[in-house]
Design an enzyme around this catalytic site. Structure first.
Site, PDB file in Angstrom:
ATOM      1  N   GLU A 216     -58.691 -33.791-132.401  1.00  0.00           N
ATOM      2  CA  GLU A 216     -59.231 -34.108-131.083  1.00  0.00           C
ATOM      3  C   GLU A 216     -60.436 -35.043-131.188  1.00  0.00           C
ATOM      4  OE1 GLU A 216     -57.850 -30.464-128.277  1.00  0.00           O
ATOM      5  OE2 GLU A 216     -59.707 -30.100-129.357  1.00  0.00           O
TER       6      GLU A 216
ATOM      7  N   CYS B  67     -67.201 -38.815-129.570  1.00  0.00           N
ATOM      8  CA  CYS B  67     -67.425 -37.721-130.515  1.00  0.00           C
ATOM      9  C   CYS B  67     -66.204 -37.668-131.427  1.00  0.00           C
ATOM     10  CB  CYS B  67     -67.594 -36.425-129.715  1.00  0.00           C
ATOM     11  SG  CYS B  67     -67.740 -34.955-130.722  1.00  0.00           S
TER      12      CYS B  67
ATOM     13  N   CYS C 190     -61.893 -27.136-140.749  1.00  0.00           N
ATOM     14  CA  CYS C 190     -63.273 -27.092-141.238  1.00  0.00           C
ATOM     15  C   CYS C 190     -63.437 -25.890-142.148  1.00  0.00           C
ATOM     16  CB  CYS C 190     -64.231 -26.979-140.047  1.00  0.00           C
ATOM     17  SG  CYS C 190     -65.973 -27.068-140.498  1.00  0.00           S
TER      18      CYS C 190
ATOM     19  N   CYS D 129     -68.550 -21.289-139.228  1.00  0.00           N
ATOM     20  CA  CYS D 129     -69.567 -20.881-138.248  1.00  0.00           C
ATOM     21  C   CYS D 129     -68.923 -19.954-137.212  1.00  0.00           C
ATOM     22  CB  CYS D 129     -70.178 -22.105-137.562  1.00  0.00           C
ATOM     23  SG  CYS D 129     -71.001 -23.225-138.709  1.00  0.00           S
TER      24      CYS D 129
ATOM     25  N   CYS E 177     -67.943 -21.262-133.489  1.00  0.00           N
ATOM     26  CA  CYS E 177     -67.272 -22.559-133.303  1.00  0.00           C
ATOM     27  C   CYS E 177     -65.759 -22.433-133.409  1.00  0.00           C
ATOM     28  CB  CYS E 177     -67.801 -23.529-134.354  1.00  0.00           C
ATOM     29  SG  CYS E 177     -67.078 -25.178-134.219  1.00  0.00           S
TER      30      CYS E 177
ATOM     31  N   SER F  47     -77.578 -28.789-137.482  1.00  0.00           N
ATOM     32  CA  SER F  47     -77.206 -27.611-136.704  1.00  0.00           C
ATOM     33  C   SER F  47     -78.008 -26.436-137.243  1.00  0.00           C
ATOM     34  CB  SER F  47     -75.708 -27.342-136.846  1.00  0.00           C
ATOM     35  OG  SER F  47     -74.994 -28.384-136.247  1.00  0.00           O
ATOM     36  N   LEU F  48     -79.110 -26.141-136.592  1.00  0.00           N
ATOM     37  CA  LEU F  48     -80.013 -25.098-137.104  1.00  0.00           C
ATOM     38  C   LEU F  48     -79.649 -23.740-136.500  1.00  0.00           C
ATOM     39  CD1 LEU F  48     -82.467 -24.623-138.925  1.00  0.00           C
ATOM     40  CD2 LEU F  48     -83.925 -25.085-136.946  1.00  0.00           C
ATOM     41  N   HIS F  49     -79.709 -23.644-135.201  1.00  0.00           N
ATOM     42  CA  HIS F  49     -79.215 -22.495-134.424  1.00  0.00           C
ATOM     43  C   HIS F  49     -79.956 -21.174-134.595  1.00  0.00           C
ATOM     44  CE1 HIS F  49     -76.178 -25.189-133.145  1.00  0.00           C
ATOM     45  NE2 HIS F  49     -75.431 -25.113-134.212  1.00  0.00           N
TER      46      HIS F  49
ATOM     47  N   CYS G 266     -69.118 -28.869-126.962  1.00  0.00           N
ATOM     48  CA  CYS G 266     -69.490 -28.532-128.334  1.00  0.00           C
ATOM     49  C   CYS G 266     -68.809 -27.253-128.787  1.00  0.00           C
ATOM     50  CB  CYS G 266     -70.990 -28.300-128.450  1.00  0.00           C
ATOM     51  SG  CYS G 266     -71.951 -29.702-128.021  1.00  0.00           S
TER      52      CYS G 266
HETATM   53  N1  SAH Z   1     -69.981 -29.551-138.685  1.00  0.00           N
HETATM   54  C1  SAH Z   1     -70.971 -30.334-138.024  1.00  0.00           C
HETATM   55  C2  SAH Z   1     -70.483 -31.105-136.820  1.00  0.00           C
HETATM   56  C3  SAH Z   1     -69.577 -30.425-135.840  1.00  0.00           C
HETATM   57  S1  SAH Z   1     -70.234 -29.347-134.650  1.00  0.00           S
HETATM   58  C4  SAH Z   1     -72.142 -29.449-137.663  1.00  0.00           C
HETATM   59  O1  SAH Z   1     -72.068 -28.245-137.864  1.00  0.00           O
HETATM   60  O2  SAH Z   1     -73.153 -29.958-137.224  1.00  0.00           O
HETATM   61  C5  SAH Z   1     -71.171 -30.237-133.490  1.00  0.00           C
HETATM   62  C6  SAH Z   1     -72.272 -29.396-132.853  1.00  0.00           C
HETATM   63  O3  SAH Z   1     -71.743 -28.422-131.927  1.00  0.00           O
HETATM   64  C7  SAH Z   1     -73.025 -28.616-133.901  1.00  0.00           C
HETATM   65  O4  SAH Z   1     -74.390 -28.613-133.647  1.00  0.00           O
HETATM   66  C8  SAH Z   1     -72.456 -27.238-133.713  1.00  0.00           C
HETATM   67  O5  SAH Z   1     -73.258 -26.281-134.262  1.00  0.00           O
HETATM   68  C9  SAH Z   1     -72.322 -27.175-132.211  1.00  0.00           C
HETATM   69  N2  SAH Z   1     -71.469 -26.086-131.755  1.00  0.00           N
HETATM   70  C10 SAH Z   1     -70.434 -25.526-132.395  1.00  0.00           C
HETATM   71  N3  SAH Z   1     -69.891 -24.522-131.673  1.00  0.00           N
HETATM   72  C11 SAH Z   1     -70.601 -24.454-130.535  1.00  0.00           C
HETATM   73  C12 SAH Z   1     -70.518 -23.644-129.383  1.00  0.00           C
HETATM   74  N4  SAH Z   1     -69.583 -22.682-129.256  1.00  0.00           N
HETATM   75  N5  SAH Z   1     -71.405 -23.859-128.381  1.00  0.00           N
HETATM   76  C13 SAH Z   1     -72.333 -24.840-128.493  1.00  0.00           C
HETATM   77  N6  SAH Z   1     -72.462 -25.623-129.561  1.00  0.00           N
HETATM   78  C14 SAH Z   1     -71.621 -25.442-130.583  1.00  0.00           C
END
Ligand code: SAH
Length: 342
Positions: free
Chosen positions: A90, A103, A110, A114, A117, A212-214, A331
């Protein structure tokens, strides 16, 4: 046969020399592919019939088929592309006031795992080649008859886990003789592959790095992102500081806010401690719920409180506008598909 879109201009020159051709032919061909966006070698009218035949024998143009196209009420468009080997990925096109942003996906599936995701839900298949990354832009530009101005590597996959192909794709996209999108308009997002952040710092590409810190503690981050067990927050921050110092570029930290998980004032306080004094920006993302996911979106009130606290402490934080969630294009909602089994 090799996809001719895998080559950057320098490599294409070498290919042409190997075929006994003059170097400048490479520039002409590169322009046909990346600027004119042709779908067959026959369209290269300033290239002799003989050379066109030779090119056809040796290379493909790797033109994707559009399997599905969904348009959101906010104008976001999600494409499902057939990448020509039975897999599908996608890609999302977003319209902003400053132009079009795409994007792109970097892998089929992957490995990062995470917990929040959707791209994790299905197994990893393979890396995308540079040409397949570039073709996502070309296919969308062809279909929409537009010029894209920004690229974010935030689709399916971990871009730094497919390092060589991603960096090469950036060099191709960036070339003034090709698609010509400035490196400052290209962002790579990573879950935090520390050694690759150091490597990227040395590349001399002016692209934006997003992390992507979170979470602001190892305990919470490891729970959300298994990669934190490999490279913890301290190691990640050290690499980020090195990247900023070396490239003079501001880093963007992504922080997806999940209700009663990482969205309280304690988390914000720890985040301030981590980021104080760094040349950075925080992108707060209201987390998108995924199928079977345990995380749900924070309340608007909690999101604004979190943002205001960071801003009050001198850390620039904005809430990311949510685009395309009605078509599962936001995202974390992108997935790969296997054409044979689904
Ligand atoms: N693998 C890379 C790029 C893909 S994800 C990464 O981890 O950065 C792109 C962004 O979307 C990342 O910041 C990821 O953490 C965020 N993301 C993933 N799942 C999400 C969700 N359910 N809600 C909001 N953001 C999310």
């Amino acid at each position: 046969m090799e996809n001719i879109k895998n080559y950057n201009l320098e490599e294409l020159k070498q290919e042409l020399i190997k075929m006994g051709e003059k170097q400048y032919r490479a520039e002409q061909i590169f322009k046909w592919i990346h600027q004119e966006n042709i779908t067959s070698f026959d369209e290269m009218t300033n290239i002799s019939l003989e050379l066109r035949e030779k090119l056809k024998q040796k290379y493909t143009l790797g033109v994707f088929n559009i399997l599905k196209k969904q348009e959101s009420s906010d104008g976001t468009v999600k494409y499902l592309f057939d990448v020509l080997d039975g897999n599908a990925i996608e890609t999302v096109l977003m319209k902003y006031h400053f132009g079009y942003s795409i994007c792109v996906s970097s892998q089929i599936g992957c490995k990062m795992g995470c917990k929040f995701c959707a791209s994790t839900g299905i197994a990893f298949v393979r890396n995308l080649m540079s040409g397949e990354i570039v073709e996502q832009l070309l296919a969308v530009q062809r279909d929409q008859k537009i010029k894209i101005s920004n690229v974010v590597f935030m689709g399916i996959g971990e871009p730094l886990d497919n390092y060589d192909n991603v960096v090469n794709a950036i060099r191709i996209i960036n070339n003034p003789k090709g698609i010509n999108i400035g490196a400052r308009h290209i962002s790579i997002s990573t879950s935090g592959l520390v050694p690759k952040i150091y490597q990227l710092a040395e590349e001399n590409i002016q692209c934006t790095l997003s992390i992507s810190l979170h979470a602001s503690s190892d305990e919470k981050r490891s729970e959300m992102m298994p990669v934190n067990n490999l490279y913890n927050i301290e190691q990640l921050m050290k690499a980020c500081k090195y990247y900023i110092e070396k490239t003079n570029r501001r880093i963007s930290f992504e922080y997806a806010l999940a209700k009663e998980n990482n969205d309280n004032l304690e988390d914000a306080k720890k985040l301030v401690k981590l980021l104080r004094g760094m040349n950075c920006h925080v992108n707060l993302i209201p987390i998108n719920k995924i199928e079977n996911g345990k995380f749900t979106k924070s309340s608007n009130e909690a999101i604004l409180k979190f943002r205001d606290y960071l801003n009050d402490c001198g850390i620039v934080a904005t809430v990311r506008r949510e685009l395309g969630s009605d078509i599962d294009a936001a995202c974390g909602q992108l997935r790969r598909k296997n054409l044979k089994n689904s």
